[in-house]
Design an enzyme around this catalytic site. Structure first.
Site, PDB file in Angstrom:
ATOM      1  CD  GLU A 111      38.696  32.693  41.967  1.00  0.00           C
ATOM      2  OE1 GLU A 111      39.420  31.889  42.567  1.00  0.00           O
ATOM      3  OE2 GLU A 111      39.019  33.873  41.750  1.00  0.00           O
ATOM      4  NE  ARG A 166      40.862  28.275  43.277  1.00  0.00           N
ATOM      5  CZ  ARG A 166      41.565  27.856  44.325  1.00  0.00           C
ATOM      6  NH1 ARG A 166      40.933  27.324  45.358  1.00  0.00           N
ATOM      7  NH2 ARG A 166      42.874  27.939  44.357  1.00  0.00           N
ATOM      8  CG  HIS A 214      36.598  30.982  47.543  1.00  0.00           C
ATOM      9  ND1 HIS A 214      36.150  31.155  46.246  1.00  0.00           N
ATOM     10  CD2 HIS A 214      37.126  29.721  47.589  1.00  0.00           C
ATOM     11  CE1 HIS A 214      36.416  30.059  45.543  1.00  0.00           C
ATOM     12  NE2 HIS A 214      36.994  29.170  46.327  1.00  0.00           N
ATOM     13  CG  ASP A 245      44.700  29.697  41.736  1.00  0.00           C
ATOM     14  OD1 ASP A 245      45.017  30.436  40.779  1.00  0.00           O
ATOM     15  OD2 ASP A 245      43.900  30.031  42.636  1.00  0.00           O
ATOM     16  CG  HIS A 252      39.205  38.107  41.943  1.00  0.00           C
ATOM     17  ND1 HIS A 252      40.172  38.421  41.034  1.00  0.00           N
ATOM     18  CD2 HIS A 252      39.420  36.797  42.268  1.00  0.00           C
ATOM     19  CE1 HIS A 252      40.958  37.368  40.836  1.00  0.00           C
ATOM     20  NE2 HIS A 252      40.520  36.350  41.556  1.00  0.00           N
ATOM     21  CG  ASP A 259      72.913  44.397  51.237  1.00  0.00           C
ATOM     22  OD1 ASP A 259      72.663  43.174  51.207  1.00  0.00           O
ATOM     23  OD2 ASP A 259      74.030  44.870  50.981  1.00  0.00           O
ATOM     24  CG  HIS A 298      45.497  31.951  49.605  1.00  0.00           C
ATOM     25  ND1 HIS A 298      45.202  33.160  50.203  1.00  0.00           N
ATOM     26  CD2 HIS A 298      44.673  31.871  48.528  1.00  0.00           C
ATOM     27  CE1 HIS A 298      44.248  33.767  49.515  1.00  0.00           C
ATOM     28  NE2 HIS A 298      43.912  33.008  48.497  1.00  0.00           N
ATOM     29  CE1 TYR A 320      38.976  24.889  46.946  1.00  0.00           C
ATOM     30  CE2 TYR A 320      37.016  26.063  47.691  1.00  0.00           C
ATOM     31  CZ  TYR A 320      38.062  25.929  46.800  1.00  0.00           C
ATOM     32  OH  TYR A 320      38.198  26.823  45.773  1.00  0.00           O
ATOM     33  CD  GLU A 372      40.888  31.850  39.393  1.00  0.00           C
ATOM     34  OE1 GLU A 372      41.771  31.127  39.894  1.00  0.00           O
ATOM     35  OE2 GLU A 372      40.690  33.029  39.735  1.00  0.00           O
ATOM     36  CG  ASP A 393      43.419  34.179  39.288  1.00  0.00           C
ATOM     37  OD1 ASP A 393      43.815  33.034  39.536  1.00  0.00           O
ATOM     38  OD2 ASP A 393      42.779  34.875  40.103  1.00  0.00           O
ATOM     39  CG  HIS A 429      42.323  39.588  44.509  1.00  0.00           C
ATOM     40  ND1 HIS A 429      42.414  39.103  45.783  1.00  0.00           N
ATOM     41  CD2 HIS A 429      42.309  38.485  43.710  1.00  0.00           C
ATOM     42  CE1 HIS A 429      42.463  37.771  45.751  1.00  0.00           C
ATOM     43  NE2 HIS A 429      42.402  37.385  44.500  1.00  0.00           N
TER      44      HIS A 429
END
Ligand code: GLY
Ligand code: MN
Ligand code: MN
Length: 432
Positions: free
Chosen positions: A383, A411, A348, A258, A352, A37, A241, A387, A413, A269, A359
């Site tokens: 970005e 990466r 990718h 990131d 965005h 709960d 991710h 990889y 970004e 971001d 996003h």
């Protein structure tokens, strides 16, 4: 620093001007269960918030520009001291009317009673089918009832329309005030990344770096992270991710962070990748320099009237040329791009929209291969990355990747605002 009532009113008016004789229904976000709960902290639905500024669950906003008295109606949780003692302060019916600019406010349990009078003179209902199907069904039943009356009355909502294609182009172009909030979100995240860079060293755990970052988000007045922070060292940087953040940093690792924050619901971001011991290996540096060049060239393409795909296309071009120069790809640049043989290294897209959602809302194309043009007020992330998963499978006809390149993930970004003359990098205070 916040969006004032006048701006919310102006947004509603601009949206209603596009609605004709429709009636729009927007619902607040549902609460999400964490366990048993216990619920997660409430996060308002972005469309609902954009139009109302009202930050409570169990609320519905109705926009009925054709209604003689009540063009904007709110349904909210009534004040109930015993409930508020447990779950917190509620604005309530009276105050919602005074503070949120609604022509009429009702308790939420009277929705079914009052909704019909705002639907009956409309020609369609604007409603986005939400996650909670029981509420969708409730709206559909209202529609059905109105259409049963159609034969007699000869008018009523004959269609349901998703409001997103009307509303989201508005959300895409940020106002001066929204840009101020996004700049603040960017600045807080920049402080956090700088702090993380100073803190990270061999022996520290990824989650400790995460704690430094998220501590900064809150201490600087942000709501917290915009999305689960990715603190990925060594091979983990090759997992897009990765959010476990459990590994101990080792000498010679790259660390990919990131992380962005939310400030009054507007998001930043940012990604940076750096060597935890202060020195790149030869291979790490070679990959980093390619990604950096791709990112800088891509940012140059973020300017008014440039089609949205250009910055991605230039980034891919630079990345592929760099991988060809290193011998990690072989063959003809254009053919590799056309046949997407670079995808094992870069899977990718390059960015965005960014705003109330990380996003963010808004289409990228007007139909297939017809990209939208940037315009002042757009905010986009840039970005690119490379990889090299330890288990990377090269595309058909491409060489095996030598051992010394495996496990490198980079990466970079930034968040970029389109201005009238070009662009502004909102996140430039983080070194790269
Ligand atoms: N961290 C989410 C993204 O970069 O899209
Ligand atoms: Mn990111
Ligand atoms: Mn991003």
């Amino acid at each position: 620093m916040s969006i004032d009532a006048a701006e919310y009113r102006q947004r509603r008016e601009a949206f209603m001007a596009k609605m004709g004789n429709g009636t729009a229904i927007f619902r607040s976000a549902p609460m999400a269960v964490m366990h048993n709960d216990v619920e997660y902290g409430f996060r308002q639905d972005s469309d609902f918030y954009y139009l109302t500024g009202f930050n409570e669950p169990e609320a519905v906003a109705v926009l009925a520009p054709h209604h003689e008295e009540h063009r904007y109606v709110l349904f909210v949780q009534p004040k109930e001291l015993d409930k508020e003692t447990w779950t917190g302060y509620r604005v309530g019916v009276e105050q919602a009317k005074a503070e949120f600019g609604a022509d009429e406010v009702y308790p939420i349990n009277e929705l079914d009673e009052h909704l019909p009078k705002y639907l009956k003179n409309s020609d369609r209902i604007l409603y986005h089918l939400g996650q909670e199907d029981s509420f969708n069904q409730r709206i559909l039943r209202h529609w059905q009832r109105q259409m049963r009356l159609y034969q007699k009355r000869g008018m009523g909502p004959i269609a349901i329309e998703d409001p997103s294609p009307t509303l989201h182009p508005m959300r895409q172009v940020k106002s001066a005030k929204e840009i101020e909030l996004m700049r603040k979100a960017a600045n807080i995240a920049a402080i956090a990344h700088n702090r993380a860079m100073a803190y990270a060293k061999p022996g520290v755990y990824e989650y400790q770096v995460q704690a430094e970052i998220e501590h900064t988000f809150r201490i600087e007045g942000g709501l917290g992270f915009a999305y689960p922070s990715i603190v990925a060292s060594g091979d983990n940087a090759c997992i897009l991710h990765y959010i476990e953040n459990t590994r101990q940093l080792q000498e010679g690792d790259l660390l990919l962070i990131d992380a962005g924050c939310s400030y009054q619901y507007y998001n930043s971001d940012i990604t940076r990748t750096f060597p935890v011991s202060g020195q790149f290996t030869k291979q790490q540096q070679a990959i980093y320099e390619i990604v950096l060049e791709a990112q800088l060239k891509a940012i140059e393409e973020v300017k008014p009237d440039n089609p949205y795909n250009e910055f991605h296309d230039i980034a891919v071009c630079v990345l592929v040329q760099g991988l060809l120069d290193l011998g990690l790809l072989q063959g003809d640049l254009e053919e590799i791009i056309k046949e997407e043989k670079y995808k094992p290294f870069y899977m990718h897209r390059t960015g965005h929209w960014l705003g109330l959602d990380v996003h963010d809302a808004g289409a990228y194309q007007h139909g297939e291969d017809n990209w939208r043009n940037f315009q002042p007020g757009h905010v986009v992330t840039v970005e690119p990355g490379i990889y090299i998963n330890p288990n990377i499978q090269p595309a058909e006809g491409q060489p095996e990747v030598p051992e010394e390149w495996r496990g490198i993930g980079v990466r970079i970004e930034d968040d970029v605002l389109v201005t009238t003359t070009g662009h502004e990098v909102l996140t430039q205070d983080v070194p790269k």
